[in-house]
Scaffold this active site. Sequence first.
Site, short mmCIF file in Angstrom:
data_model
loop_
_atom_site.label_atom_id
_atom_site.label_comp_id
_atom_site.label_asym_id
_atom_site.label_seq_id
_atom_site.Cartn_x
_atom_site.Cartn_y
_atom_site.Cartn_z
N HIS A 1 -4.87 -7.13 -16.22
CA HIS A 1 -4.71 -6.25 -15.06
C HIS A 1 -5.87 -5.27 -15.01
O HIS A 1 -5.81 -4.16 -15.55
CB HIS A 1 -3.37 -5.49 -15.14
CG HIS A 1 -3.04 -4.72 -13.90
ND1 HIS A 1 -1.78 -4.71 -13.34
CD2 HIS A 1 -3.79 -3.92 -13.10
CE1 HIS A 1 -1.77 -3.93 -12.25
NE2 HIS A 1 -2.99 -3.43 -12.10
N THR B 1 -10.24 -7.27 -4.25
CA THR B 1 -9.82 -7.47 -2.86
C THR B 1 -11.01 -7.99 -2.06
O THR B 1 -11.98 -7.25 -1.88
CB THR B 1 -9.37 -6.13 -2.24
OG1 THR B 1 -8.64 -5.37 -3.22
CG2 THR B 1 -8.54 -6.34 -1.01
N PRO B 2 -10.96 -9.24 -1.58
CA PRO B 2 -12.07 -9.72 -0.75
C PRO B 2 -12.15 -8.86 0.51
O PRO B 2 -11.13 -8.59 1.15
CB PRO B 2 -11.65 -11.17 -0.40
CG PRO B 2 -10.66 -11.55 -1.45
CD PRO B 2 -9.95 -10.28 -1.81
N GLY C 1 -2.86 -1.99 -3.80
CA GLY C 1 -3.18 -1.00 -2.77
C GLY C 1 -2.14 0.11 -2.78
O GLY C 1 -1.17 0.08 -3.54
N GLU D 1 5.63 1.16 -8.24
CA GLU D 1 4.68 2.25 -8.53
C GLU D 1 5.17 3.55 -7.91
O GLU D 1 4.73 4.63 -8.29
CB GLU D 1 3.31 1.92 -7.94
CG GLU D 1 2.36 1.28 -8.93
CD GLU D 1 0.95 1.22 -8.38
OE1 GLU D 1 0.75 0.55 -7.35
OE2 GLU D 1 0.05 1.83 -8.99
C1 6MZ Z 1 -2.35 -0.13 -6.71
C2 6MZ Z 1 -4.60 -0.38 -7.12
C3 6MZ Z 1 -4.51 0.43 -8.27
O1 6MZ Z 1 -9.92 -4.68 -5.27
O2 6MZ Z 1 -11.70 -3.17 -4.47
N1 6MZ Z 1 -5.87 -0.74 -6.99
N2 6MZ Z 1 -3.53 -0.65 -6.36
N3 6MZ Z 1 -2.19 0.66 -7.81
C4 6MZ Z 1 -3.23 0.97 -8.60
N4 6MZ Z 1 -3.02 1.79 -9.69
C5 6MZ Z 1 -3.46 3.11 -9.71
N5 6MZ Z 1 -5.72 0.50 -8.83
C6 6MZ Z 1 -6.55 -0.22 -8.03
O3 6MZ Z 1 -10.46 -2.66 -6.60
C7 6MZ Z 1 -9.95 -1.45 -6.11
C8 6MZ Z 1 -8.67 -1.68 -5.34
O4 6MZ Z 1 -7.64 -2.13 -6.24
C9 6MZ Z 1 -6.38 -1.58 -5.87
C10 6MZ Z 1 -6.61 -0.74 -4.63
O5 6MZ Z 1 -6.36 -1.53 -3.48
C11 6MZ Z 1 -8.09 -0.41 -4.73
O6 6MZ Z 1 -8.68 -0.12 -3.48
P1 6MZ Z 1 -11.05 -3.82 -5.66
O7 6MZ Z 1 -12.06 -4.51 -6.54
#
Ligand code: 6MZ
Length: 364
Positions: free
Chosen positions: A19, A101-102, A199, A229
Amino acid sequence: MASHREMDWCVAMPKVELHAHLNGSIRDTTLLELAKEKGNVVSVDMEHIILKHDRSLREVFKLFDLIHILTTDHETVTRITKEVVEDFAAENVVYLELRTTPKRNDAKGMSKKSYMQAVIEGLRAVKAVDIDFVPKLDAETLANCHSAGNLQSCLQRKKIHVRLLLSIDRRETTEAAMETVNLALQMKHLGVVGIDLSGNPTIGEWRTFLPALRFAKEQGLGVTLHCGEVPNPGEIYAMLDFLPGRIGHACFFEEDHWRKLKSYKIPVEVCLTSNIRTESISSLDVHHFADLYNSEHPLILCTDDPGVFSTSVSGEYILASTTFGLGQKEMFRLASNAVDFIFADNRVKEELKVTFASASRELD
Ligand code: 6MZ
């Protein structure tokens, strides 16, 4: 406090990370460099925000919006992917399921597909360690080693298996979520093994994502969900009944949720530092790690966002060890058990089991 020796031992131990979000795993130095380079497009004091350590869940998602302004072009996506993989490999993560996230960014001529191609370029650019992300790469690498007459040195090099999860952002529509699943299916031969739903948990509704997630599951992709969450009992039930391959967090579970989770035996990705920093859990001594661990429920220690939360996989093991009294034997077992919950195929699982078996002899 852990001693240097304990930290060294944790770093030396092979580990599995299931994760970690790409844009949450960027080095501070890289983010600061990008913020300076692209200063004119960032309107706030980025340096202060990047270096701030305690952030509420709401602030974390604000930070991600800023990070995305800095990173969403092809070249930067390639750079951060390469660096993130090298950083995990440097602390002996032997299997990484990296999620991202693409993103579509018309101004940069970026589609979800070209974003993912930039990620793959980043994987190809990794040179500091051997990387396995395309199944056939293994045989090729071995053949190259043979022909170069240096099989021994090849075998002694560090190796990391990397597989990808494509994230659906909770801001997305059903159609956008479906596009991501279709992209994942097209990219299976490049190491994409599953889908993540993530997200801001206060945004979006489960029924929006369900069709795409159901399709992903039917097509044989692994599915992992950010679940619980925030307090949202109805959504937690629906998510558990979906029977995902894994869930992340599980912070706001009630008695009945725990009962369901345990009866379904759904593995939990536990992110200790993240849960504390975002104030989803008030303190480690009341964290659900203890109950899940004691009841032998499948769990995997993960970082979530090692860049944003200034942590590492080794750091999370140390934290679990000092908080919950795990010795080296228990930590090693926790790390090696994680192999059972990866989304990659049995060939990778078998190889990882060999890696853990030989490390157990060396670390003994
Ligand atoms: C929910 C999270 C997160 O995808 O742009 N992200 N979503 N809970 C969390 N815990 C705190 N931590 C990260 O990586 C960043 C994206 O991952 C998700 C969010 O959508 C964030 O914008 P990528 O590589």
